[in-house]
Design a protein around this motif. Structure first.
Motif, short mmCIF file in Angstrom:
data_model
loop_
_atom_site.label_atom_id
_atom_site.label_comp_id
_atom_site.label_asym_id
_atom_site.label_seq_id
_atom_site.Cartn_x
_atom_site.Cartn_y
_atom_site.Cartn_z
N ALA A 1 0.82 -1.21 0.00
CA ALA A 1 0.00 0.00 0.00
C ALA A 1 0.85 1.27 0.00
O ALA A 1 0.33 2.37 -0.12
N SER B 1 2.68 0.32 -4.31
CA SER B 1 1.54 0.66 -5.18
C SER B 1 1.94 0.63 -6.65
O SER B 1 1.18 0.15 -7.50
N ALA C 1 0.83 -5.77 4.11
CA ALA C 1 0.59 -4.39 4.53
C ALA C 1 0.14 -4.44 5.97
O ALA C 1 -0.22 -5.50 6.50
N SER D 1 -4.55 -2.17 8.82
CA SER D 1 -5.45 -1.07 8.48
C SER D 1 -5.50 -0.80 6.97
O SER D 1 -6.41 -0.12 6.50
N LYS D 2 -4.57 -1.37 6.22
CA LYS D 2 -4.53 -1.13 4.77
C LYS D 2 -5.02 -2.33 3.95
O LYS D 2 -5.07 -2.26 2.73
N TYR E 1 -8.14 -1.53 1.77
CA TYR E 1 -7.77 -0.74 0.59
C TYR E 1 -7.20 -1.65 -0.50
O TYR E 1 -7.60 -1.56 -1.67
#
Length: 132
Positions: A23, A28, A45, A48-49, A52
């Motif tokens: 992330a 990315s 990751a 929390s990611k 996403y």
């Protein structure tokens, strides 16, 4: 990222790539290129990611924060077929090497706690190893 994955690794459709810190900025870019060529993406990751990453189509995700959780989850995700390319393992070097296919390609972007060319040669003489 483009030079490493396209020119050095020759990443292509169907190859398996493990992208650590997927992330982040470099991660990315690696995800975008891997998606473009049709590679199967495995990623780490912080928890929390994860949502996403899944929202952009990266479904094989585990934590980069806990070595044991990484090992258990990634072994389950990968199964018997190994990873072809690894991008930046950080402190998960040995766990990542355990997942790497014979003659796989390993890119390390860190500067601390990384293996020298000689150390990689001692551990896995079959691996193409690049440090940046």
């Amino acid at each position: 990222v483009l030079f490493a994955l396209k020119e050095q690794a020759g990443l292509k459709r169907g190859d398996r790539i493990l992208i650590h810190s997927a992330a982040g900025g470099v991660g990315s870019a690696a995800v975008q290129y891997a998606q473009y060529v049709g590679a199967d993406i495995y990623a780490t990751a912080s928890p929390s990611k994860h949502e996403y990453l899944r929202s952009i189509g990266v479904n094989n995700v585990t934590t980069s924060r806990d070595q044991n959780t990484f090992a258990v989850n990634m072994n389950s995700l990968v199964g018997d077929k190994r990873i072809d390319v690894i991008l930046s393992a950080g402190f998960l070097i040995q766990n990542s090497l355990d997942l790497l296919a014979t003659r796989g390609c390993f890119f390390e972007l860190g500067k601390r706690n990384i293996l020298s060319q000689g150390e990689m040669l001692d551990r896995r003489p079959d691996v193409q190893y690049f440090t940046y």
